[in-house]
Design a protein around this motif. Sequence first.
Motif, short mmCIF file in Angstrom:
data_model
loop_
_atom_site.label_atom_id
_atom_site.label_comp_id
_atom_site.label_asym_id
_atom_site.label_seq_id
_atom_site.Cartn_x
_atom_site.Cartn_y
_atom_site.Cartn_z
N LYS A 1 -5.71 -6.19 4.46
CA LYS A 1 -5.11 -6.51 3.16
C LYS A 1 -6.13 -6.39 2.05
O LYS A 1 -5.87 -5.81 0.98
CB LYS A 1 -4.52 -7.92 3.20
N ARG A 2 -7.33 -6.92 2.29
CA ARG A 2 -8.38 -6.86 1.26
C ARG A 2 -8.80 -5.41 0.99
O ARG A 2 -9.00 -5.01 -0.15
CB ARG A 2 -9.59 -7.68 1.72
N ALA A 3 -8.92 -4.61 2.06
CA ALA A 3 -9.31 -3.21 1.89
C ALA A 3 -8.29 -2.43 1.07
O ALA A 3 -8.63 -1.62 0.21
CB ALA A 3 -9.51 -2.56 3.25
N LYS A 4 -7.01 -2.71 1.33
CA LYS A 4 -5.95 -2.01 0.59
C LYS A 4 -5.99 -2.39 -0.90
O LYS A 4 -5.71 -1.56 -1.77
CB LYS A 4 -4.58 -2.36 1.18
N GLU A 5 -6.36 -3.62 -1.17
CA GLU A 5 -6.45 -4.06 -2.57
C GLU A 5 -7.68 -3.46 -3.25
O GLU A 5 -7.59 -2.96 -4.38
CB GLU A 5 -6.50 -5.59 -2.62
N THR B 1 -6.51 19.94 9.95
CA THR B 1 -7.45 18.97 9.39
C THR B 1 -6.78 17.61 9.28
O THR B 1 -5.58 17.53 8.98
CB THR B 1 -7.93 19.41 8.00
N THR B 2 -7.53 16.55 9.52
CA THR B 2 -7.00 15.20 9.37
C THR B 2 -7.96 14.33 8.57
O THR B 2 -9.18 14.54 8.59
CB THR B 2 -6.74 14.53 10.73
N VAL B 3 -7.41 13.35 7.86
CA VAL B 3 -8.18 12.35 7.13
C VAL B 3 -7.82 10.97 7.70
O VAL B 3 -6.64 10.66 7.91
CB VAL B 3 -7.86 12.38 5.62
N HIS B 4 -8.84 10.17 7.98
CA HIS B 4 -8.64 8.88 8.64
C HIS B 4 -9.24 7.76 7.78
O HIS B 4 -10.43 7.77 7.49
CB HIS B 4 -9.31 8.89 10.00
N CYS B 5 -8.41 6.80 7.40
CA CYS B 5 -8.87 5.70 6.55
C CYS B 5 -9.32 4.52 7.42
O CYS B 5 -8.51 3.66 7.78
CB CYS B 5 -7.76 5.27 5.60
N PHE C 1 -2.68 12.74 7.53
CA PHE C 1 -3.23 11.54 6.89
C PHE C 1 -2.95 10.32 7.76
O PHE C 1 -1.81 10.01 8.08
CB PHE C 1 -2.60 11.34 5.51
N TRP C 2 -4.03 9.65 8.14
CA TRP C 2 -3.93 8.41 8.92
C TRP C 2 -4.28 7.25 7.99
O TRP C 2 -5.42 7.06 7.61
CB TRP C 2 -4.88 8.46 10.12
N LYS C 3 -3.26 6.47 7.66
CA LYS C 3 -3.41 5.42 6.65
C LYS C 3 -4.29 4.28 7.14
O LYS C 3 -4.58 4.17 8.35
CB LYS C 3 -2.03 4.88 6.27
N PRO C 4 -4.72 3.39 6.23
CA PRO C 4 -5.53 2.24 6.62
C PRO C 4 -4.82 1.42 7.70
O PRO C 4 -3.62 1.15 7.60
CB PRO C 4 -5.66 1.44 5.32
N GLY C 5 -5.56 1.08 8.75
CA GLY C 5 -4.99 0.31 9.83
C GLY C 5 -4.48 1.15 10.99
O GLY C 5 -4.06 0.63 12.02
N ALA C 6 -4.53 2.49 10.82
CA ALA C 6 -4.01 3.38 11.86
C ALA C 6 -4.99 3.58 13.01
O ALA C 6 -4.62 4.10 14.06
CB ALA C 6 -3.64 4.73 11.26
#
Length: 389
Positions: A109-113, A90-94, A133-138
């Motif tokens: 940057k705004r999304a991370k904040e 299973t994977t999660v994608h931000c 886990f695929w972090k924001p921006g991946a």
Amino acid sequence: MAFDIEMIKNVYAKMAERVDKARELVGRPLTLSEKILYSHLWEGTPTQAFTRGKDYVDFAPDRVACQDATAQMALLQFMHAGKAKVAVPTTVHCDHLIQAKVDAATDLKRAKEQSNEVFDFLSSISNKYGIGFWKPGAGIIHQVVLENYAFPGGMMIGTDSHTVNAGGLGMLAIGVGGADAVDVMSGMSWELKFPKLIGIKLTGKLSGWTAPKDVILKVAGILTVKGGTGAIVEYFGEGAQAMSCTGKGTICNMGAEIGATTSTFGYDESMDRYLRATNRADVADAANAVKAYLTGDAEVYANPEQYFDQVIEINLSELEPHLNGPFTPDLATPISKMREEAAKNNWPLQVQVGLIGSCTNSSYEDISRSASLAKQVAERNLKPKPSLP
């Protein structure tokens, strides 16, 4: 989380026996879609034939993918399942919580904040339960899946309507709700009404400005936004084999616009090339060993009307670029007829805004055309009249 080659080899090891048994039970040659469905039954080896559009069947998908907006509730539910680890990869994608407004760096940057707490929660839960886990921006979920996890002949579900993009690599990839994903992550079966089958025979070869996207735009005009409901759309023919793997992904991606359960293509050389180009040569080698089971039987494609519930034939050599809309994605108009249709329907004749996106475009194939045009405009010191974000 890297792709699981052992899981893929295990799927292929069982495929021949299960497909051969299904062919015996059904009593006729099988389409690719049927081969994948019958080889992923929860019970294992098939014991009966199923009626399309009528029988509810339990399946065992190979993978699950979740995007960050829907993953929140799904993972909260999974936490109460009492499991130490997810039952299937299973994977999660931000990606969904990142809004495009200014530019990539500013928007990220705004999304991370704004969504930092959500990202932290998804990251920690993924780490605890063995979830990739695929972090924001991946990257965009379905494109990341195509490049890293999709494989010919597999079945996956995802909490995103465009999970179907993975059909470009010969999968049955289906968008579902979070509760369905939790069932599979917890080790339970996934229920689906056995789909009807729509066959799209592609002859000829794309040329000029006609792109893979024009195929699904044309299909949408024929089937309408509801025409694919309860059905798998299976593409085949010389035209399909002459198309890139990422072009196939784009077509499957937009199958969501006609309500299709999913769309898929048979395994071919373009998929072999794509797997090797994305550092998955071992997957390509494993697929080549069972490639007869990763496409429909020859008899099916020779006489498709006997095996599909509906058959549509499109000559790619005659297909021209299309524009769909306005107001509905199934209003398909060849570009040569657009001015005439616009005048007839009193649509605006001036293009005021254009948008080039990477969500539905499953590669640089389409985007490179836009980049080439932009380069030519810049070299001639011209400036487009419409806004082009």
